[in-house]
Design a protein around this motif. Structure first.
Motif, PDB file in Angstrom:
ATOM      1  N   MET A   1       0.832  -1.197   0.000  1.00  0.00           N
ATOM      2  CA  MET A   1       0.000   0.000   0.000  1.00  0.00           C
ATOM      3  C   MET A   1       0.871   1.254   0.000  1.00  0.00           C
ATOM      4  SD  MET A   1      -3.217   0.846  -0.107  1.00  0.00           S
ATOM      5  CE  MET A   1      -4.108  -0.574   0.538  1.00  0.00           C
ATOM      6  N   LYS A   2       1.942   1.241   0.793  1.00  0.00           N
ATOM      7  CA  LYS A   2       2.876   2.375   0.811  1.00  0.00           C
ATOM      8  C   LYS A   2       3.483   2.580  -0.576  1.00  0.00           C
ATOM      9  CE  LYS A   2       6.014   2.486   3.945  1.00  0.00           C
ATOM     10  NZ  LYS A   2       7.046   2.017   4.911  1.00  0.00           N
ATOM     11  N   ASP A   3       3.901   1.482  -1.204  1.00  0.00           N
ATOM     12  CA  ASP A   3       4.505   1.583  -2.536  1.00  0.00           C
ATOM     13  C   ASP A   3       3.528   2.190  -3.537  1.00  0.00           C
ATOM     14  OD1 ASP A   3       6.840   0.510  -1.592  1.00  0.00           O
ATOM     15  OD2 ASP A   3       6.438  -1.523  -2.334  1.00  0.00           O
ATOM     16  N   TRP A   4       2.269   1.794  -3.428  1.00  0.00           N
ATOM     17  CA  TRP A   4       1.279   2.298  -4.373  1.00  0.00           C
ATOM     18  C   TRP A   4       1.012   3.782  -4.161  1.00  0.00           C
ATOM     19  CZ3 TRP A   4      -0.725   1.439  -8.846  1.00  0.00           C
ATOM     20  CH2 TRP A   4      -1.871   2.139  -9.229  1.00  0.00           C
ATOM     21  N   ILE A   5       0.890   4.198  -2.905  1.00  0.00           N
ATOM     22  CA  ILE A   5       0.644   5.612  -2.617  1.00  0.00           C
ATOM     23  C   ILE A   5       1.814   6.462  -3.105  1.00  0.00           C
ATOM     24  CG2 ILE A   5       0.319   7.316  -0.777  1.00  0.00           C
ATOM     25  CD1 ILE A   5      -1.150   5.124   0.807  1.00  0.00           C
TER      26      ILE A   5
ATOM     27  N   PRO B   1      12.280  19.835  -6.189  1.00  0.00           N
ATOM     28  CA  PRO B   1      13.492  19.477  -5.438  1.00  0.00           C
ATOM     29  C   PRO B   1      13.211  18.746  -4.140  1.00  0.00           C
ATOM     30  CG  PRO B   1      13.020  21.824  -5.227  1.00  0.00           C
ATOM     31  CD  PRO B   1      12.095  21.295  -6.280  1.00  0.00           C
ATOM     32  N   GLU B   2      12.031  18.975  -3.541  1.00  0.00           N
ATOM     33  CA  GLU B   2      11.727  18.327  -2.269  1.00  0.00           C
ATOM     34  C   GLU B   2      11.622  16.817  -2.391  1.00  0.00           C
ATOM     35  OE1 GLU B   2       7.970  19.019  -4.450  1.00  0.00           O
ATOM     36  OE2 GLU B   2       9.704  20.282  -3.958  1.00  0.00           O
ATOM     37  N   GLU B   3      11.460  16.308  -3.627  1.00  0.00           N
ATOM     38  CA  GLU B   3      11.315  14.873  -3.836  1.00  0.00           C
ATOM     39  C   GLU B   3      12.641  14.189  -4.177  1.00  0.00           C
ATOM     40  OE1 GLU B   3       8.712  13.147  -3.238  1.00  0.00           O
ATOM     41  OE2 GLU B   3       7.351  14.811  -2.852  1.00  0.00           O
ATOM     42  N   PHE B   4      13.720  14.957  -4.215  1.00  0.00           N
ATOM     43  CA  PHE B   4      15.012  14.395  -4.590  1.00  0.00           C
ATOM     44  C   PHE B   4      16.024  14.673  -3.477  1.00  0.00           C
ATOM     45  CE2 PHE B   4      12.685  14.784  -8.470  1.00  0.00           C
ATOM     46  CZ  PHE B   4      13.131  13.740  -9.279  1.00  0.00           C
ATOM     47  N   GLU B   5      16.621  13.606  -2.984  1.00  0.00           N
ATOM     48  CA  GLU B   5      17.489  13.719  -1.816  1.00  0.00           C
ATOM     49  C   GLU B   5      18.622  14.716  -2.011  1.00  0.00           C
ATOM     50  OE1 GLU B   5      18.204  13.083   2.047  1.00  0.00           O
ATOM     51  OE2 GLU B   5      16.600  12.055   0.932  1.00  0.00           O
ATOM     52  N   HIS B   6      19.229  14.715  -3.193  1.00  0.00           N
ATOM     53  CA  HIS B   6      20.382  15.579  -3.419  1.00  0.00           C
ATOM     54  C   HIS B   6      20.015  17.053  -3.543  1.00  0.00           C
ATOM     55  CE1 HIS B   6      18.909  14.946  -7.521  1.00  0.00           C
ATOM     56  NE2 HIS B   6      19.650  15.965  -7.924  1.00  0.00           N
ATOM     57  N   LEU B   7      18.715  17.352  -3.585  1.00  0.00           N
ATOM     58  CA  LEU B   7      18.290  18.746  -3.696  1.00  0.00           C
ATOM     59  C   LEU B   7      17.532  19.241  -2.468  1.00  0.00           C
ATOM     60  CD1 LEU B   7      17.168  19.234  -7.406  1.00  0.00           C
ATOM     61  CD2 LEU B   7      19.129  20.220  -6.253  1.00  0.00           C
ATOM     62  N   ARG B   8      17.440  18.425  -1.461  1.00  0.00           N
ATOM     63  CA  ARG B   8      16.667  18.842  -0.294  1.00  0.00           C
ATOM     64  C   ARG B   8      17.310  20.017   0.437  1.00  0.00           C
ATOM     65  NH1 ARG B   8      12.986  14.632   2.791  1.00  0.00           N
ATOM     66  NH2 ARG B   8      11.658  14.142   1.023  1.00  0.00           N
ATOM     67  N   GLU B   9      18.627  20.106   0.358  1.00  0.00           N
ATOM     68  CA  GLU B   9      19.294  21.215   1.016  1.00  0.00           C
ATOM     69  C   GLU B   9      18.924  22.551   0.374  1.00  0.00           C
ATOM     70  OE1 GLU B   9      21.174  21.261   3.940  1.00  0.00           O
ATOM     71  OE2 GLU B   9      20.160  19.327   3.949  1.00  0.00           O
TER      72      GLU B   9
ATOM     73  N   GLN C   1       2.006   9.433  -6.098  1.00  0.00           N
ATOM     74  CA  GLN C   1       2.622  10.740  -5.900  1.00  0.00           C
ATOM     75  C   GLN C   1       3.660  11.015  -6.972  1.00  0.00           C
ATOM     76  OE1 GLN C   1       4.095  10.355  -1.865  1.00  0.00           O
ATOM     77  NE2 GLN C   1       2.497  11.733  -1.126  1.00  0.00           N
ATOM     78  N   LYS C   2       4.543  10.049  -7.217  1.00  0.00           N
ATOM     79  CA  LYS C   2       5.593  10.223  -8.216  1.00  0.00           C
ATOM     80  C   LYS C   2       4.998  10.376  -9.605  1.00  0.00           C
ATOM     81  CE  LYS C   2       9.117   9.661  -5.410  1.00  0.00           C
ATOM     82  NZ  LYS C   2      10.056  10.757  -5.095  1.00  0.00           N
ATOM     83  N   LYS C   3       3.930   9.653  -9.880  1.00  0.00           N
ATOM     84  CA  LYS C   3       3.315   9.722 -11.204  1.00  0.00           C
ATOM     85  C   LYS C   3       2.827  11.129 -11.489  1.00  0.00           C
ATOM     86  CE  LYS C   3      -0.174   7.615 -14.153  1.00  0.00           C
ATOM     87  NZ  LYS C   3      -1.268   6.630 -14.266  1.00  0.00           N
ATOM     88  N   TRP C   4       2.176  11.745 -10.507  1.00  0.00           N
ATOM     89  CA  TRP C   4       1.721  13.125 -10.691  1.00  0.00           C
ATOM     90  C   TRP C   4       2.905  14.039 -10.936  1.00  0.00           C
ATOM     91  CZ3 TRP C   4       3.142  17.518  -8.149  1.00  0.00           C
ATOM     92  CH2 TRP C   4       2.434  18.675  -8.504  1.00  0.00           C
ATOM     93  N   MET C   5       3.989  13.839 -10.178  1.00  0.00           N
ATOM     94  CA  MET C   5       5.166  14.699 -10.313  1.00  0.00           C
ATOM     95  C   MET C   5       5.752  14.611 -11.710  1.00  0.00           C
ATOM     96  SD  MET C   5       8.733  14.487  -8.175  1.00  0.00           S
ATOM     97  CE  MET C   5       9.088  12.876  -8.880  1.00  0.00           C
TER      98      MET C   5
END
Length: 326
Positions: free
Chosen positions: A105-109, A194-202, A113-117
């Motif tokens: 269920m977590k994977d699907w949710i 950027p909030e969805e990518f670890e290397h850009l969270r800063e 989210q990623k699909k919309w992005m």
């Protein structure tokens, strides 16, 4: 709308008059505005409604659809909802064992989210990659987004747009993982989200601090923190503002120096102790797991269609109305 501005910049411009109107309205209102809540990337209140599934599922619907998107549910009959949800369960059950676990269920949710992005990035990509070569230079993006201002700078807007352009260029370069000064589709997606990518969270933390830190001393004091969400001098502060002051003092300012530094700001907008996707997945499983074996059958999910149709599990309700999901 000024010509020459790209989609991302148009959104910024379109938002300005709304925010000005909102700022005036909030003087007379005691309800909490939404601007500040959006800064918290993974710990937003899911709804202003009381979460009481014994009465209705409005909390779940608004939490994961928003008020307008929740109306999507009304477009389907119960029979059609059940039929389409049943087909969707087969996709959520990745190992095809006939059960949906919390992890699935977590994977699907997260997938929804990623699909919309990525769909959002694809729409914007077509605006900027005019030569269809699959790559985007900063100059292409800059000219498309800020071209009108570069040709006819407006003294009134020059500073604000120059600042936004500089910030965009900095983020664009940080998203350029291979350092070739070009953005491919994935890098452009990271630039937009950027909030969805670890290397850009800063960069998200840095931009947040730049927005709120009005005196530019590199930290956020309590007045700047409150001023980011509420500004009505001379009037008695509503209760939610007083609560936010307490939150700042007791929880945000961890070292008790009266300010939020970069690490404290990161903990505020990117809390590590709460995963809203995991919480929703557990909630859906718990509410639907009639035999309490920790996993869901197709029948259990369909029996609770009124809960699922309004949750992130169905891509904000859209998956039940879009035939390409099946």
């Amino acid at each position: 709308m000024r010509p020459g501005l790209g989609g991302r910049q148009q959104e910024k411009m379109a938002l300005r008059p709304f925010l000005m109107c909102f700022a005036l309205c909030v003087v007379y209102a005691t309800s909490k505005p939404t601007d500040k809540k959006e800064r918290v990337l993974h710990d937003d209140p899911l709804s202003n409604l009381e979460h009481n599934d014994g009465d209705n599922f409005d909390y779940d619907h608004e939490a994961f659809l928003g008020q307008e998107e929740a109306k999507t549910f009304d477009q389907l009959s119960p029979e059609e909802s059940k039929e389409r949800l049943g087909m969707l369960v087969e996709r959520i059950d990745k190992d095809k064992d006939g059960f949906v676990t919390t992890e699935e269920m977590k994977d699907w949710i997260r997938y929804t989210q990623k699909k919309w992005m990525f769909e959002d990035a694809d729409r914007q990509w077509k605006t900027y990659d005019l030569n269809n070569d699959g790559k985007l230079e900063w100059e292409e993006y800059k000219n498309s987004t800020y071209g009108y201002m570069l040709d006819e700078p407006d003294a009134e807007d020059n500073y604000s747009y120059s600042t936004m352009m500089a910030r965009d260029e900095r983020r664009f370069k940080m998203a350029d993982m291979d350092g070739d000064n070009l953005a491919n589709r994935e890098e452009f997606t990271a630039f937009l989200h950027p909030e969805e990518f670890e290397h850009l969270r800063e960069i998200v933390v840095l931009e947040t601090m730049e927005d709120i830190d009005k005196n530019k001393d590199g930290v956020i004091d309590i007045d700047e923190y409150i001023g980011d969400m509420y500004n009505a001098e001379g009037l008695e502060e509503p209760e939610w503002v007083k609560t936010e002051r307490e939150q700042f003092t007791q929880f945000r300012d961890k070292n008790k120096d009266g300010k939020m530094d970069k690490d404290e700001t990161r903990d505020w907008i990117m809390p590590k102790d709460y995963d809203h996707v995991e919480a929703e997945a557990k909630h859906l499983v718990y509410e639907s797991d009639m035999d309490k074996d920790g996993r869901l059958t197709k029948a259990e999910i369909v029996d609770k269609y009124d809960l699922f149709v309004g949750s992130q599990a169905t891509n904000f309700g859209e998956a039940l109305t879009r035939h390409d999901e099946f």
